[in-house]
Write a protein that holds these residues in place. Sequence first.
Motif, PDB file in Angstrom:
ATOM      1  N   ALA A  56       0.822  -1.286  -0.014  1.00  0.00           N
ATOM      2  CA  ALA A  56       0.024  -0.038   0.075  1.00  0.00           C
ATOM      3  C   ALA A  56       0.791   1.213  -0.221  1.00  0.00           C
ATOM      4  CB  ALA A  56      -1.017   0.098   1.140  1.00  0.00           C
ATOM      5  N   ASP A  57       2.166   1.209   0.624  1.00  0.00           N
ATOM      6  CA  ASP A  57       3.011   2.620   0.900  1.00  0.00           C
ATOM      7  C   ASP A  57       3.205   2.780  -0.553  1.00  0.00           C
ATOM      8  OD1 ASP A  57       2.844   2.342   3.272  1.00  0.00           O
ATOM      9  OD2 ASP A  57       4.652   1.830   3.717  1.00  0.00           O
ATOM     10  N   LYS A  58       3.734   1.840  -1.347  1.00  0.00           N
ATOM     11  CA  LYS A  58       4.306   1.906  -2.848  1.00  0.00           C
ATOM     12  C   LYS A  58       3.019   2.660  -3.839  1.00  0.00           C
ATOM     13  CE  LYS A  58       8.470  -0.795  -2.339  1.00  0.00           C
ATOM     14  NZ  LYS A  58       9.149  -1.838  -2.692  1.00  0.00           N
ATOM     15  N   LEU A  59       2.028   2.360  -3.355  1.00  0.00           N
ATOM     16  CA  LEU A  59       0.772   2.579  -4.279  1.00  0.00           C
ATOM     17  C   LEU A  59       0.220   3.786  -3.731  1.00  0.00           C
ATOM     18  CD1 LEU A  59      -1.495  -0.481  -4.388  1.00  0.00           C
ATOM     19  CD2 LEU A  59      -0.066   0.511  -6.123  1.00  0.00           C
ATOM     20  N   GLY A  60       1.146   4.559  -2.602  1.00  0.00           N
ATOM     21  CA  GLY A  60       0.769   5.951  -2.318  1.00  0.00           C
ATOM     22  C   GLY A  60      -0.276   5.743  -1.275  1.00  0.00           C
ATOM     23  N   LEU A  61      -0.438   4.895  -0.369  1.00  0.00           N
ATOM     24  CA  LEU A  61      -1.657   4.690   0.553  1.00  0.00           C
ATOM     25  C   LEU A  61      -0.981   4.177   1.916  1.00  0.00           C
ATOM     26  CD1 LEU A  61      -4.291   2.942  -1.711  1.00  0.00           C
ATOM     27  CD2 LEU A  61      -4.388   5.488  -1.020  1.00  0.00           C
ATOM     28  N   PRO A  62      -0.028   5.271   2.318  1.00  0.00           N
ATOM     29  CA  PRO A  62       0.608   4.515   3.583  1.00  0.00           C
ATOM     30  C   PRO A  62      -0.005   4.777   4.941  1.00  0.00           C
ATOM     31  CG  PRO A  62       1.412   6.830   2.946  1.00  0.00           C
ATOM     32  CD  PRO A  62       0.347   6.305   1.918  1.00  0.00           C
ATOM     33  N   VAL A  63      -1.189   5.345   4.937  1.00  0.00           N
ATOM     34  CA  VAL A  63      -2.025   5.608   6.343  1.00  0.00           C
ATOM     35  C   VAL A  63      -3.064   4.218   6.362  1.00  0.00           C
ATOM     36  CG1 VAL A  63      -3.391   7.239   7.683  1.00  0.00           C
ATOM     37  CG2 VAL A  63      -1.198   7.969   6.010  1.00  0.00           C
ATOM     38  N   THR A  64      -3.032   3.743   7.553  1.00  0.00           N
ATOM     39  CA  THR A  64      -3.969   2.740   7.805  1.00  0.00           C
ATOM     40  C   THR A  64      -4.709   3.091   9.201  1.00  0.00           C
ATOM     41  OG1 THR A  64      -2.479   0.825   6.921  1.00  0.00           O
ATOM     42  CG2 THR A  64      -4.442   0.443   8.497  1.00  0.00           C
ATOM     43  N   ARG A 107     -11.108  -1.460   8.231  1.00  0.00           N
ATOM     44  CA  ARG A 107      -9.796  -1.213   8.127  1.00  0.00           C
ATOM     45  C   ARG A 107      -9.617  -0.163   6.605  1.00  0.00           C
ATOM     46  NH1 ARG A 107      -5.049  -3.263   5.010  1.00  0.00           N
ATOM     47  NH2 ARG A 107      -6.293  -4.811   4.294  1.00  0.00           N
ATOM     48  N   VAL A 108      -9.233   1.196   6.830  1.00  0.00           N
ATOM     49  CA  VAL A 108      -9.100   2.120   6.021  1.00  0.00           C
ATOM     50  C   VAL A 108      -7.866   2.523   5.366  1.00  0.00           C
ATOM     51  CG1 VAL A 108     -10.007   4.553   5.094  1.00  0.00           C
ATOM     52  CG2 VAL A 108     -11.378   2.899   6.495  1.00  0.00           C
ATOM     53  N   VAL A 109      -7.328   2.599   4.283  1.00  0.00           N
ATOM     54  CA  VAL A 109      -6.148   2.795   3.664  1.00  0.00           C
ATOM     55  C   VAL A 109      -6.514   4.337   2.946  1.00  0.00           C
ATOM     56  CG1 VAL A 109      -4.981   0.674   4.021  1.00  0.00           C
ATOM     57  CG2 VAL A 109      -5.987   1.400   1.790  1.00  0.00           C
ATOM     58  N   VAL A 110      -5.580   5.384   3.379  1.00  0.00           N
ATOM     59  CA  VAL A 110      -5.597   6.467   2.676  1.00  0.00           C
ATOM     60  C   VAL A 110      -4.048   7.181   2.380  1.00  0.00           C
ATOM     61  CG1 VAL A 110      -7.864   7.141   3.222  1.00  0.00           C
ATOM     62  CG2 VAL A 110      -6.033   7.665   4.666  1.00  0.00           C
ATOM     63  N   ALA A 111      -4.045   7.920   1.564  1.00  0.00           N
ATOM     64  CA  ALA A 111      -2.677   8.690   1.380  1.00  0.00           C
ATOM     65  C   ALA A 111      -2.224   9.598   2.233  1.00  0.00           C
ATOM     66  CB  ALA A 111      -3.123   9.730   0.047  1.00  0.00           C
ATOM     67  N   LEU A 113      -3.765  12.438   6.075  1.00  0.00           N
ATOM     68  CA  LEU A 113      -4.750  12.759   6.912  1.00  0.00           C
ATOM     69  C   LEU A 113      -6.087  13.733   6.049  1.00  0.00           C
ATOM     70  CD1 LEU A 113      -2.704  13.974  10.050  1.00  0.00           C
ATOM     71  CD2 LEU A 113      -4.111  11.567   9.972  1.00  0.00           C
ATOM     72  N   ALA A 114      -5.565  14.409   5.321  1.00  0.00           N
ATOM     73  CA  ALA A 114      -6.476  15.151   4.675  1.00  0.00           C
ATOM     74  C   ALA A 114      -7.408  14.146   3.667  1.00  0.00           C
ATOM     75  CB  ALA A 114      -5.935  16.151   3.434  1.00  0.00           C
ATOM     76  N   ALA A 115      -6.998  12.930   3.278  1.00  0.00           N
ATOM     77  CA  ALA A 115      -7.608  12.110   2.324  1.00  0.00           C
ATOM     78  C   ALA A 115      -8.609  11.375   3.409  1.00  0.00           C
ATOM     79  CB  ALA A 115      -7.051  11.059   1.592  1.00  0.00           C
ATOM     80  N   PHE A 116      -8.093  10.854   4.732  1.00  0.00           N
ATOM     81  CA  PHE A 116      -9.012  10.393   5.531  1.00  0.00           C
ATOM     82  C   PHE A 116     -10.129  11.188   5.950  1.00  0.00           C
ATOM     83  CE2 PHE A 116     -10.237   8.956   9.869  1.00  0.00           C
ATOM     84  CZ  PHE A 116     -10.539   8.028   9.400  1.00  0.00           C
ATOM     85  N   ASP A 117      -9.671  12.704   6.067  1.00  0.00           N
ATOM     86  CA  ASP A 117     -10.781  13.620   6.490  1.00  0.00           C
ATOM     87  C   ASP A 117     -11.992  13.632   5.471  1.00  0.00           C
ATOM     88  OD1 ASP A 117     -12.033  15.705   7.811  1.00  0.00           O
ATOM     89  OD2 ASP A 117     -11.160  17.048   6.631  1.00  0.00           O
TER      90      ASP A 117
END
Length: 152
Positions: A56-64, A107-111, A113-117
């Motif tokens: 996921a990190d290499k896909l630009g989604l490092p935040v779980t 379980r959510v993955v996002v790029a 904090l702004a993407a999670f918001d």
Amino acid sequence: MDAIDHRIIRALQKDGRMKIADLAEEVGLSATPCARRLERLQSEGVITGYSARVDADKLGLPVTVFVSVELEQQARGGVDAFERAIGAFDEVMECHLMTGSRDILLRVVVADLAAFDRFLETRLMNVPGIRNMRSNFALRAMVRREVLPAAP
């Protein structure tokens, strides 16, 4: 299922692209009986499919983020409606019906904090039937298993 079936499953979980000859050698069978066992495990639904594991990190989604959700009602209809709504969200990697004080664990993955918001405000908070939510950010994965433990 016997010990050989478990060895087949463990080997395929490590490398789902294994050739039958290599799989047979690893589990101690000849190719034909191994292929028969594999076909049986697939037809019985023990092996449900094959996929690629990605970073996921290499896909630009490092935040779980793990999001605990409490529903207003735990009736089957409300849970089903929530499950259908959440299934449309690409950010949600897993959705589990739970026991205890929370009804659902996501379980959510996002790029970032702004993407999670944005996910919360434009998607999750618009799903009907949610009473309460709590989010926990994962710092790092300490143990991650995708392979079955040894057969009993």
